[in-house]
Design a protein around this motif. Structure first.
Motif, mmCIF file in Angstrom:
data_model
loop_
_atom_site.group_PDB
_atom_site.id
_atom_site.type_symbol
_atom_site.label_atom_id
_atom_site.label_comp_id
_atom_site.label_asym_id
_atom_site.label_seq_id
_atom_site.Cartn_x
_atom_site.Cartn_y
_atom_site.Cartn_z
ATOM 1 N N ARG A 144 -17.495 -1.973 11.837
ATOM 2 C CA ARG A 144 -17.437 -3.332 12.384
ATOM 3 C C ARG A 144 -17.290 -4.315 11.229
ATOM 4 N N PHE A 145 -16.374 -5.302 11.405
ATOM 5 C CA PHE A 145 -16.254 -6.335 10.382
ATOM 6 C C PHE A 145 -17.596 -7.071 10.238
ATOM 7 N N PRO A 146 -18.028 -7.352 9.026
ATOM 8 C CA PRO A 146 -19.266 -8.114 8.839
ATOM 9 C C PRO A 146 -19.142 -9.511 9.450
ATOM 10 N N ASP A 147 -20.275 -10.054 9.851
ATOM 11 C CA ASP A 147 -20.278 -11.389 10.454
ATOM 12 C C ASP A 147 -19.682 -12.425 9.505
ATOM 13 N N GLU A 148 -19.975 -12.285 8.224
ATOM 14 C CA GLU A 148 -19.427 -13.224 7.241
ATOM 15 C C GLU A 148 -17.896 -13.250 7.301
ATOM 16 N N VAL A 149 -17.296 -12.071 7.429
ATOM 17 C CA VAL A 149 -15.839 -11.960 7.476
ATOM 18 C C VAL A 149 -15.304 -12.517 8.794
ATOM 19 N N LEU A 150 -15.958 -12.178 9.893
ATOM 20 C CA LEU A 150 -15.519 -12.679 11.199
ATOM 21 C C LEU A 150 -15.637 -14.198 11.278
ATOM 22 N N ASP A 151 -16.712 -14.750 10.710
ATOM 23 C CA ASP A 151 -16.871 -16.208 10.699
ATOM 24 C C ASP A 151 -15.723 -16.878 9.949
ATOM 25 N N ALA A 152 -15.356 -16.316 8.799
ATOM 26 C CA ALA A 152 -14.260 -16.881 8.004
ATOM 27 C C ALA A 152 -12.931 -16.742 8.735
ATOM 28 N N MET A 153 -12.742 -15.604 9.395
ATOM 29 C CA MET A 153 -11.512 -15.403 10.172
ATOM 30 C C MET A 153 -11.408 -16.417 11.304
ATOM 31 N N TYR A 154 -12.541 -16.685 11.956
ATOM 32 C CA TYR A 154 -12.536 -17.660 13.048
ATOM 33 C C TYR A 154 -12.205 -19.060 12.534
ATOM 34 N N GLU A 155 -12.817 -19.428 11.439
ATOM 35 C CA GLU A 155 -12.573 -20.754 10.862
ATOM 36 C C GLU A 155 -11.108 -20.936 10.483
ATOM 37 N N GLN A 156 -10.538 -19.919 9.838
ATOM 38 C CA GLN A 156 -9.136 -20.010 9.439
ATOM 39 C C GLN A 156 -8.203 -19.952 10.648
ATOM 40 N N SER A 157 -8.597 -19.228 11.693
ATOM 41 C CA SER A 157 -7.779 -19.160 12.907
ATOM 42 C C SER A 157 -7.613 -20.538 13.533
ATOM 43 N N GLU A 158 -8.703 -21.298 13.558
ATOM 44 C CA GLU A 158 -8.633 -22.648 14.116
ATOM 45 C C GLU A 158 -7.662 -23.509 13.321
ATOM 46 N N GLN A 159 -7.655 -23.350 12.009
ATOM 47 C CA GLN A 159 -6.740 -24.139 11.181
ATOM 48 C C GLN A 159 -5.289 -23.701 11.373
ATOM 49 N N VAL A 160 -5.076 -22.381 11.448
ATOM 50 C CA VAL A 160 -3.721 -21.864 11.650
ATOM 51 C C VAL A 160 -3.159 -22.322 12.991
ATOM 52 N N LEU A 161 -3.965 -22.246 14.023
ATOM 53 C CA LEU A 161 -3.506 -22.661 15.351
ATOM 54 C C LEU A 161 -3.292 -24.167 15.413
ATOM 55 N N GLY A 162 -4.142 -24.908 14.740
ATOM 56 C CA GLY A 162 -3.949 -26.355 14.683
ATOM 57 C C GLY A 162 -2.652 -26.718 13.986
ATOM 58 N N ALA A 163 -2.330 -25.998 12.911
ATOM 59 C CA ALA A 163 -1.083 -26.255 12.188
ATOM 60 C C ALA A 163 0.127 -25.906 13.051
ATOM 61 N N LEU A 164 0.047 -24.780 13.784
ATOM 62 C CA LEU A 164 1.140 -24.394 14.675
ATOM 63 C C LEU A 164 1.315 -25.423 15.784
ATOM 64 N N ALA A 165 0.208 -25.910 16.316
ATOM 65 C CA ALA A 165 0.269 -26.914 17.379
ATOM 66 C C ALA A 165 0.930 -28.199 16.890
ATOM 67 N N GLY A 166 0.765 -28.495 15.611
ATOM 68 C CA GLY A 166 1.328 -29.725 15.065
ATOM 69 C C GLY A 166 2.802 -29.642 14.728
ATOM 70 N N GLN A 167 3.411 -28.462 14.855
ATOM 71 C CA GLN A 167 4.819 -28.310 14.491
ATOM 72 C C GLN A 167 5.779 -28.948 15.496
ATOM 73 N N SER A 168 5.347 -29.090 16.743
ATOM 74 C CA SER A 168 6.221 -29.696 17.750
ATOM 75 C C SER A 168 5.388 -30.223 18.903
ATOM 76 N N GLU A 169 6.001 -31.101 19.666
ATOM 77 C CA GLU A 169 5.320 -31.656 20.841
ATOM 78 C C GLU A 169 5.018 -30.565 21.853
ATOM 79 N N LEU A 170 5.948 -29.613 22.012
ATOM 80 C CA LEU A 170 5.739 -28.503 22.946
ATOM 81 C C LEU A 170 4.567 -27.640 22.486
ATOM 82 N N ASN A 171 4.529 -27.315 21.201
ATOM 83 C CA ASN A 171 3.417 -26.521 20.686
ATOM 84 C C ASN A 171 2.076 -27.192 20.944
ATOM 85 N N GLY A 172 2.049 -28.504 20.763
ATOM 86 C CA GLY A 172 0.813 -29.240 20.997
ATOM 87 C C GLY A 172 0.366 -29.139 22.444
ATOM 88 N N ARG A 173 1.314 -29.235 23.366
ATOM 89 C CA ARG A 173 0.960 -29.131 24.790
ATOM 90 C C ARG A 173 0.456 -27.731 25.137
#
Length: 365
Positions: free
Chosen positions: A309-338
């Motif tokens: 099992r991935f350690p909690d420390e690793v999963l926490d970091a993955m979750y934090e970075q996932s939010e940033q990656v998805l936020g960046a993808l959402a900002g690429q276009s109006e459709l992505n944001g919707r």
């Protein structure tokens, strides 16, 4: 006598005109409908999977067989494995161009051409299989998907789901974030971007190349799917540690791509058959994975695979970075944001019920 003769000639002429009208060779509405019911269509389906590959490749074959049977042979489909007609990662382009009428693959494979497509396979820490199906069919997700593919002349349908995946195969233990740095990891889509932000190097490879790359050391780790497919590829012979949970793909939609012009050329009943065959295929694949994953996991354990099992420390970091990656993808276009706003809102909407139903059941069991 002349007058009677003229009247007779006129009557004969009128009768001739009337008869000609009755024998017009131009088909009427009834004959048009009949011709439509007897016309046959022969289509090609290109896939992103090796030939007869369990779950993914076999589901494409079953989908083609289902459409042929439901249509009474009016619509037949020949299935091509990856590389037989086009390479695995060119399925979308082949359908868009009309080289094949249907494609079978995963949306995040086309991220280089359609970045928005990544939303429609899976997002890290996102919707479960049940939730994704509900969002697509009831929460407006399919409309977004159609909007994203419309400029390319492609119609998408969910035609399968490999359910929740595993975290992947690693040739070294992951005990902290430092252990991810410098690793070459085969992971497509948004999960790969997350790992890149954490210091790894993500590589996008089609399934047929994964085992060799891992065995030869071209990559240090890989995700693929789950025990059913991983056992079939023999990945346990090329890596030592099998990690969970599958944070990067809590479910994975398998899509059927249809050339829009080809779909529009079908009569309404065949369009309905294609649509419902995809829906049946979606459930069929999910059932396939729940059943075979359980069997394959036991086999992998008997082969000496070490589950980690991935350690909690690793999963926490993955979750934090996932939010940033998805936020960046959402900002690429109006459709992505919707799209991202819709997915997040849907996840929050269903969360309270899932907390007191699915989650509680699994915890008690």
């Amino acid at each position: 006598m002349k007058r009677r003769h003229l009247f007779g000639a006129a009557a004969a002429l009128l009768a001739a005109f009337g008869l000609a009208g009755c024998n017009d060779d131009k088909p009427g509405p009834a004959s048009d409908a009949q011709a439509e019911k007897t016309k046959t269509y022969n289509w090609k389906m290109v896939t992103a999977w090796p030939k007869n590959y369990p779950g993914l490749g076999t589901s494409a074959e079953r989908l083609a067989e289902r459409i042929t049977a439901m249509s009474g042979g009016r619509l037949t489909i020949r299935v091509y494995a990856a590389g037989e007609l086009v390479p695995a990662l060119e399925v979308f382009d082949a359908v868009s161009r009309g080289t094949a009428e249907i494609g079978h693959g995963a949306a995040y494979y086309w991220r280089g051409k359609v970045p928005t497509a990544q939303f429609f396979t899976s997002v890290p820490f996102g919707l479960s299989t049940l939730e994704m199906n509900a969002w697509l069919n009831k929460g407006g997700g399919l409309k977004f998907w159609e909007e994203a593919y419309a400029p390319y002349g492609v119609k998408p349908l969910a035609a399968g789901n490999s359910t929740m995946q595993m975290g992947g195969w690693y040739n070294k233990e992951i005990n902290s974030l430092a252990d991810l740095k410098g690793l070459k990891i085969r992971m497509p889509g948004l999960g790969g971007e997350v790992l890149s932000r954490l210091g790894a190097t993500s590589v996008n490879l089609p399934g047929g190349e994964v085992f060799t790359a891992l065995q030869t050391g071209a990559i240090d780790a890989t995700d693929w799917v789950s025990p059913y497919n991983d056992l079939a590829f023999g990945l346990h012979k090329a890596a030592k540690y099998y990690y969970y949970p599958g944070w990067q793909e809590p479910q994975a939609v398998i899509e059927m791509l249809i050339n829009q012009k080809a779909f529009d050329s079908l009569p309404a009943d065949l369009q309905a058959i294609v649509t419902e065959a995809a829906r049946a295929g979606n459930q069929d694949m999910a059932d396939d994975y729940v059943y075979h994953n359980a069997i394959a996991l036991e086999e992998l354990k008997q082969q000496g695979v070490q589950l980690k099992r991935f350690p909690d420390e690793v999963l926490d970091a993955m979750y934090e970075q996932s939010e940033q990656v998805l936020g960046a993808l959402a900002g690429q276009s109006e459709l992505n944001g919707r799209i991202w706003a819709s997915m997040k809102a849907f996840q929050e909407q269903v969360k309270p019920m899932q907390e007191i139903s699915e989650k509680e059941l699994y915890n008690w069991r």
